[in-house]
Design an enzyme around this catalytic site. Structure first.
Site, PDB file in Angstrom:
ATOM      1  N   LYS A 263      23.677  76.997  -2.645  1.00  0.00           N
ATOM      2  CA  LYS A 263      22.922  76.581  -1.451  1.00  0.00           C
ATOM      3  C   LYS A 263      22.783  77.757  -0.487  1.00  0.00           C
ATOM      4  O   LYS A 263      23.777  78.335  -0.053  1.00  0.00           O
ATOM      5  CB  LYS A 263      23.645  75.418  -0.769  1.00  0.00           C
ATOM      6  CG  LYS A 263      23.044  75.002   0.573  1.00  0.00           C
ATOM      7  CD  LYS A 263      23.929  73.938   1.235  1.00  0.00           C
ATOM      8  CE  LYS A 263      23.490  73.677   2.674  1.00  0.00           C
ATOM      9  NZ  LYS A 263      24.395  72.711   3.356  1.00  0.00           N
ATOM     10  N   LYS A 275      22.169  69.129  15.330  1.00  0.00           N
ATOM     11  CA  LYS A 275      23.624  69.123  15.403  1.00  0.00           C
ATOM     12  C   LYS A 275      24.080  69.314  16.848  1.00  0.00           C
ATOM     13  O   LYS A 275      23.398  69.978  17.637  1.00  0.00           O
ATOM     14  CB  LYS A 275      24.202  70.272  14.567  1.00  0.00           C
ATOM     15  CG  LYS A 275      24.038  70.148  13.075  1.00  0.00           C
ATOM     16  CD  LYS A 275      24.628  71.377  12.394  1.00  0.00           C
ATOM     17  CE  LYS A 275      24.444  71.330  10.882  1.00  0.00           C
ATOM     18  NZ  LYS A 275      25.273  70.283  10.252  1.00  0.00           N
ATOM     19  N   ASP A 345      19.378  66.653   8.579  1.00  0.00           N
ATOM     20  CA  ASP A 345      20.613  67.431   8.465  1.00  0.00           C
ATOM     21  C   ASP A 345      21.273  67.250   7.099  1.00  0.00           C
ATOM     22  O   ASP A 345      22.377  67.721   6.873  1.00  0.00           O
ATOM     23  CB  ASP A 345      21.585  67.043   9.585  1.00  0.00           C
ATOM     24  CG  ASP A 345      22.687  68.066   9.771  1.00  0.00           C
ATOM     25  OD1 ASP A 345      22.487  69.236   9.380  1.00  0.00           O
ATOM     26  OD2 ASP A 345      23.761  67.707  10.297  1.00  0.00           O
ATOM     27  N   GLU A 347      19.920  68.549   4.379  1.00  0.00           N
ATOM     28  CA  GLU A 347      18.908  69.422   3.773  1.00  0.00           C
ATOM     29  C   GLU A 347      19.406  70.153   2.534  1.00  0.00           C
ATOM     30  O   GLU A 347      18.622  70.524   1.664  1.00  0.00           O
ATOM     31  CB  GLU A 347      18.419  70.439   4.816  1.00  0.00           C
ATOM     32  CG  GLU A 347      19.269  71.679   4.997  1.00  0.00           C
ATOM     33  CD  GLU A 347      20.678  71.408   5.523  1.00  0.00           C
ATOM     34  OE1 GLU A 347      21.579  72.203   5.214  1.00  0.00           O
ATOM     35  OE2 GLU A 347      20.881  70.413   6.244  1.00  0.00           O
ATOM     36  N   ARG A 349      21.110  69.252  -0.108  1.00  0.00           N
ATOM     37  CA  ARG A 349      20.862  68.571  -1.383  1.00  0.00           C
ATOM     38  C   ARG A 349      19.388  68.632  -1.774  1.00  0.00           C
ATOM     39  O   ARG A 349      19.060  68.594  -2.958  1.00  0.00           O
ATOM     40  CB  ARG A 349      21.367  67.130  -1.298  1.00  0.00           C
ATOM     41  CG  ARG A 349      20.624  66.253  -0.306  1.00  0.00           C
ATOM     42  CD  ARG A 349      21.424  65.024   0.090  1.00  0.00           C
ATOM     43  NE  ARG A 349      22.576  65.387   0.911  1.00  0.00           N
ATOM     44  CZ  ARG A 349      23.478  64.514   1.348  1.00  0.00           C
ATOM     45  NH1 ARG A 349      23.350  63.223   1.046  1.00  0.00           N
ATOM     46  NH2 ARG A 349      24.499  64.906   2.079  1.00  0.00           N
TER      47      ARG A 349
END
Length: 499
Positions: A263, A275, A345, A347, A349
């Site tokens: 990632k 966040k 949030d 993101e 995956r």
């Protein structure tokens, strides 16, 4: 990097800032574990009143001009019959931290009498070397004047035949070049370690190692491949995404092929699902998965392992502007599967999903292993010392667990509870990108598993959200980026795939 040297004779050793002497803890006394003990006995005997030689205990004393070293480190190894590899690793790491704080740069290391060791000398040397290397690293501080403790520049290991030791030293030094690369990338400013920076690192590695090739997909190529999930995450950023494919061919005629996916979210604001400020402070490290797979490839290429491994890095920021992808919208990935956005949030995956599809389409993988700082749920579950992992293949899972035990990089297998798939249900798309507020690490893994589309490929997902970054100095890791996973995976690849 050539830090370690070996020498069979203790009497002919060079002058150094310090010497490390190992000690055993006996029933009612302390015993120096090295034959050189008598040379310093009058000095360390006084210190033994407050030194019990328990495992990982360290004490620094001054030689007062006696011998060839200015300082002496008393290093406790505990009871001989209970000595473990991890204790050796942590003991020499602790000694390294002590030496660096004392501004030492050169050190002589005296080995215990080999016949007294309950573990092999190869195992002892490997963990001694790894322990020292793990803490011989500086975070790249941006102060006007450096406030870092000096690094060790020469470690002279005494009492061992160079033919045995030097091979181990060079191997561990090569592995830690990969660990340091990972740490440097994770520790770097998000404005500097951009998707393009990761691409440039991969290009540099391909130039350095003849056995490597690299392919970089820019924004247009990503759209052409219909990577709608990666493209969606990238919409809110002024920085273009990159899709990096770095291939190492150490055994070109073999069909066995490992794909590592990392990632690469170089900064994660959370997107429109913003966040809180405190949670955003460490989000430059959300590309630790990408840094890890690049570090692994650096290590296996330097070791010239006879394996075929490809690192895939979907790299982007998850930022905010008027074009940012939106909750409630549906995006379709390269696989043709559609995803309703329940949270911007979640993101990581999404970009991993397109990477898995790309690997299946173009790489003909035998196995896929992905690394991601994916879920806060994993941090809550296992903390900073253990990474949870999921797998659809028991052999792969067992091999990773063994590699974990051998390298003291703790992995714990968690279940893929198929019943929890219902949490990903969407009325308007093939799935949502987030489940309920329970079992978040499991539902994230189940989301990724869907993109394997029942193809017969072994897969493991390592959620390194807790282990990739440390809030304070720890036994084996400096503060900030840990480089966790590089050593474990190189061990796994060398032992189980290099045949």
């Amino acid at each position: 990097m050539v830090l370690f040297h070996s020498q069979a004779s203790c009497s002919k050793r060079i002058e150094a800032d310090a010497i490390i002497l190992p000690f055993w803890k006996l029933k009612d006394k302390v015993k120096c574990a090295a034959s050189i003990a008598k040379e310093y006995e009058s000095l360390y005997q006084v210190a033994l009143d407050n030194f019990s030689a328990k495992s990982r205990e360290v004490e620094l004393i001054y030689s007062c001009g006696q011998g060839k070293e200015k300082r002496i480190v008393l290093l406790g190894l505990g009871k001989n019959e209970e000595l473990s590899s991890q204790e050796v690793l942590e003991a020499y790491a602790k000694a390294t931290r002590l030496l660096r704080k004392a501004k030492c740069t050169t050190v002589n290391v005296v080995l215990p009498t080999i016949s007294e060791l309950r573990i092999s000398i190869e195992d002892f040397l490997t963990n001694l070397t790894s322990g020292i290397l793990s803490l011989n690293y500086n975070y790249p501080k941006y102060t006007k004047e450096s406030s870092n403790d000096p690094l060790l520049t020469k470690v002279n290991v005494l009492g061992i035949v160079p033919k045995i030791a030097d091979r181990i030293f060079r191997k561990e030094e090569n592995i830690f070049e990969g660990v340091y690369l990972t740490r440097d990338l994770v520790n770097g400013n998000a404005d500097e370690v951009t998707p393009q920076k990761l691409a440039n690192i991969a290009k540099g590695m391909a130039k350095e190692f003849p056995s490597m090739d690299v392919k970089i997909l820019n924004k247009d190529a990503i759209l052409k491949e219909k990577m709608g999930l990666l493209a969606a995450v990238a919409k809110g950023s002024a920085v273009d995404p990159c899709f990096i494919v770095l291939t190492y061919q150490g055994k070109p005629k073999s069909k066995d092929h490992t794909v590592l996916i990392g990632k690469g979210v170089t900064f994660d604001s959370g997107g429109l699902d913003l966040k809180p400020g405190k949670a955003m402070l460490t989000m430059k490290e959300d590309m630790a998965g990408a840094a890890t797979v690049l570090g692994i490839l650096s290590g296996i290429a330097a070791l010239e392992l006879p394996v075929n491994v490809t690192a895939i890095v979907p790299a982007t920021e998850n930022a905010i502007d008027a074009a940012a992808y939106k909750m409630g919208d549906v995006y379709t990935g390269m696989s043709g599967l559609s995803v309703e956005i329940g949270s911007t949030d979640a993101e990581g995956r999404l970009i991993l999903a397109d990477a898995i599809t790309y690997a299946l389409k173009y790489c003909n993988p035998t196995r896929i292993i992905d690394f991601a700082t994916l879920t806060g749920a994993m941090v809550v579950s296992l903390g900073e010392d253990v990474a949870g992992f999921f797998s659809n293949n028991d052999v792969l899972a067992q091999d990773l667990s063994e590699a974990s035990a051998e390298t003291s990089e703790a992995l714990w297998r968690l279940p893929l509870v198929e019943k929890y798939n219902k949490a990903l249900h969407s009325d308007i798309a093939d799935m949502k990108n987030i489940g309920s507020n329970r079992a978040g690490a499991i539902t994230a893994a189940l989301f990724l598993k869907r993109f394997l589309e029942d193809q017969p490929v072994a897969w493991a997902h390592l959620d390194i959200a807790g282990t990739a970054y440390r809030e304070k100095d720890e036994d084996l890791y400096p503060k900030y980026a840990s480089g966790f996973g590089v050593r474990c995976l190189i061990y796994y690849i060398e032992k189980f795939l290099s045949k």
